[in-house]
Scaffold this active site. Structure first.
Site, mmCIF file in Angstrom:
data_model
loop_
_atom_site.group_PDB
_atom_site.id
_atom_site.type_symbol
_atom_site.label_atom_id
_atom_site.label_comp_id
_atom_site.label_asym_id
_atom_site.label_seq_id
_atom_site.Cartn_x
_atom_site.Cartn_y
_atom_site.Cartn_z
ATOM 1 N N TYR A 16 5.867 1.552 -4.507
ATOM 2 C CA TYR A 16 6.571 0.489 -5.235
ATOM 3 C C TYR A 16 8.036 0.417 -4.840
ATOM 4 C CZ TYR A 16 7.396 -2.751 -9.107
ATOM 5 O OH TYR A 16 7.705 -3.867 -9.854
ATOM 6 N N HIS A 36 12.872 12.084 -2.709
ATOM 7 C CA HIS A 36 13.166 13.501 -2.924
ATOM 8 C C HIS A 36 12.679 14.398 -1.788
ATOM 9 C CE1 HIS A 36 8.924 13.607 -3.988
ATOM 10 N NE2 HIS A 36 8.978 14.914 -3.903
ATOM 11 N N LYS A 110 6.922 2.749 -14.700
ATOM 12 C CA LYS A 110 6.070 2.446 -15.845
ATOM 13 C C LYS A 110 5.507 3.767 -16.387
ATOM 14 C CE LYS A 110 4.701 -2.101 -14.071
ATOM 15 N NZ LYS A 110 3.579 -2.986 -13.670
ATOM 16 N N LYS A 195 -1.860 -0.674 -20.294
ATOM 17 C CA LYS A 195 -2.728 -1.386 -19.345
ATOM 18 C C LYS A 195 -3.382 -0.432 -18.350
ATOM 19 C CE LYS A 195 0.301 -1.510 -15.633
ATOM 20 N NZ LYS A 195 0.117 -1.475 -14.155
ATOM 21 N N ASP A 248 -0.328 -8.426 -16.454
ATOM 22 C CA ASP A 248 -0.409 -7.115 -15.811
ATOM 23 C C ASP A 248 -1.709 -6.405 -16.166
ATOM 24 O OD1 ASP A 248 0.465 -5.103 -14.176
ATOM 25 O OD2 ASP A 248 2.044 -4.386 -15.497
ATOM 26 N N ARG A 259 -4.686 1.826 -8.661
ATOM 27 C CA ARG A 259 -5.092 3.235 -8.559
ATOM 28 C C ARG A 259 -5.752 3.714 -9.842
ATOM 29 N NH1 ARG A 259 1.011 5.354 -7.784
ATOM 30 N NH2 ARG A 259 0.968 3.519 -6.461
ATOM 31 N N VAL A 283 -0.216 8.953 -7.587
ATOM 32 C CA VAL A 283 -0.041 9.296 -8.996
ATOM 33 C C VAL A 283 -0.844 8.326 -9.860
ATOM 34 C CG1 VAL A 283 1.607 9.488 -10.893
ATOM 35 C CG2 VAL A 283 2.239 10.276 -8.610
ATOM 36 N N GLU A 285 -0.904 7.065 -13.258
ATOM 37 C CA GLU A 285 -0.077 7.064 -14.464
ATOM 38 C C GLU A 285 -0.918 7.027 -15.741
ATOM 39 O OE1 GLU A 285 2.946 7.652 -14.838
ATOM 40 O OE2 GLU A 285 4.095 7.050 -13.080
#
Length: 332
Positions: A16, A36, A110, A195, A248, A259, A283, A285
């Site tokens: 993103y 990072h 998010k 969501k 969304d 994902r 990831v 979320e």
């Protein structure tokens, strides 16, 4: 107002963050992208493309890969945070000493704070102070389509009118990037979390083989759960029925670019939780925030059957098919 040669820093070189960087650089802004992982950042700087994201899409000339956080934060006042929610706190702590006196924060992450369920807006205020200008962006956006320049809509929330105007100018991209303005901090943060949980349920339903009818029933009930919690927490109906809410939700639940949906499909096909996360390779979320949304539902006395069933699957090894049938009974 921000000019066409303005600069922006993006913290987070995942899909993103990279997509936003590509889009903004194409739109004539200088973008400084920081991540990072030094090894990955060196590869991005040398190769000028993101091997794990869009390997066939070269970075625009105005996208600069910066491996020094201090340098990146010194060259621009506007900072987009696009990191996973589980590292959000640590990233803010790391960047705080290097902020400029005029820095402004745009949250593109998010999620909720791990273990507490606090909004990331509140975490930001606690770590960076109450005075720093803050905005949140969210909406039905897949990273790859943003990077490719496909038509996309996004919602911006801030209580700073000048900041909102600047962000409109920053984000608008030759009519391909539509910007909607709202004032609901609660709604824009909550919808971006719930969501993902509903998308896991949608994926499970398809993975089990329940079909399109069941999927739509789950999405409809998931929207009702999301709305009930949002209104109980002080959110505004117009946010939930708009791009950042219903839009969304539908996107995340129905397209395999999601994902969270792919994770759910794997669970529905009998893949264990840990292996499913590994197979997704990004990831998830919804996995991280199911616990926190469940905490919020209890705090606000809102019944959320879909959230409860996903929680039981992810954290108490409930049989996926049994949970899927429970969900369908609740949806009719």
């Amino acid at each position: 107002m921000i000019s066409s040669i303005s600069s922006v820093v993006i913290i987070g070189a995942g899909a993103y963050g990279t997509a936003l960087g590509i889009m903004l650089a194409k739109n004539g802004h200088k973008v400084f992208l920081w991540g990072h992982n030094p090894i990955r950042m060196r590869a991005l700087k040398i190769n000028r493309f993101h091997h794990h994201f869009v390997p066939d899409l070269k970075f625009p000339k105005l996208l600069f890969v910066e491996d020094s956080l201090q340098v990146a934060l010194s060259v621009a006042r506007d900072i987009i945070i696009a990191v996973p929610s589980n590292v959000f706190n640590s990233v803010l702590i790391k960047l705080k000493p290097h902020l400029r006196f005029d820095s402004r924060i745009i949250l593109a992450t998010k999620g909720l704070e791990s273990k507490t369920g606090r909004f990331l807006q509140d975490v930001t205020r606690e770590i960076l102070g109450q005075e720093i200008p803050l905005a949140i962006i969210s909406g039905p956006t897949f990273a790859k389509e943003i990077a490719m320049g496909l038509p996309t809509a996004i919602v911006v929330v801030s209580n700073n009118s000048l900041f909102i105007k600047d962000l409109e100018n920053l984000l608008k991209c030759n009519n391909h990037f539509m910007v909607f303005i709202h004032s609901d901090f609660v709604g824009i943060q909550l919808t971006g979390v719930v969501k993902n949980i509903v998308a896991i349920a949608s994926g499970i339903s398809d993975g089990v083989g329940f079909g399109a009818n069941a999927r739509i029933a789950l999405i409809t009930c998931g929207f009702a759960e999301m709305l009930s919690l949002g209104l109980a927490m002080g959110g505004k109906l117009s946010l939930f029925t708009g791009m950042a809410g219903l839009g969304d939700l539908v996107l995340t639940c129905t397209d395999n670019q999601s994902r969270n949906r792919r994770f759910g499909i794997l669970l529905g096909q009998g893949v264990g939780v840990s292996n499913a996360i590994k197979k997704v390779g990004q990831v998830v979320e919804g996995f991280n925030n199911t616990k926190e949304v469940r905490i919020l539902s209890h705090q606000y006395n809102v019944v959320m059957p879909i959230v409860e069933q996903i929680y039981q699957i992810l954290y108490h090894d409930k049989d996926v098919r049994e949970a899927a049938f429970c969900l369908m009974k609740l949806s009719v």
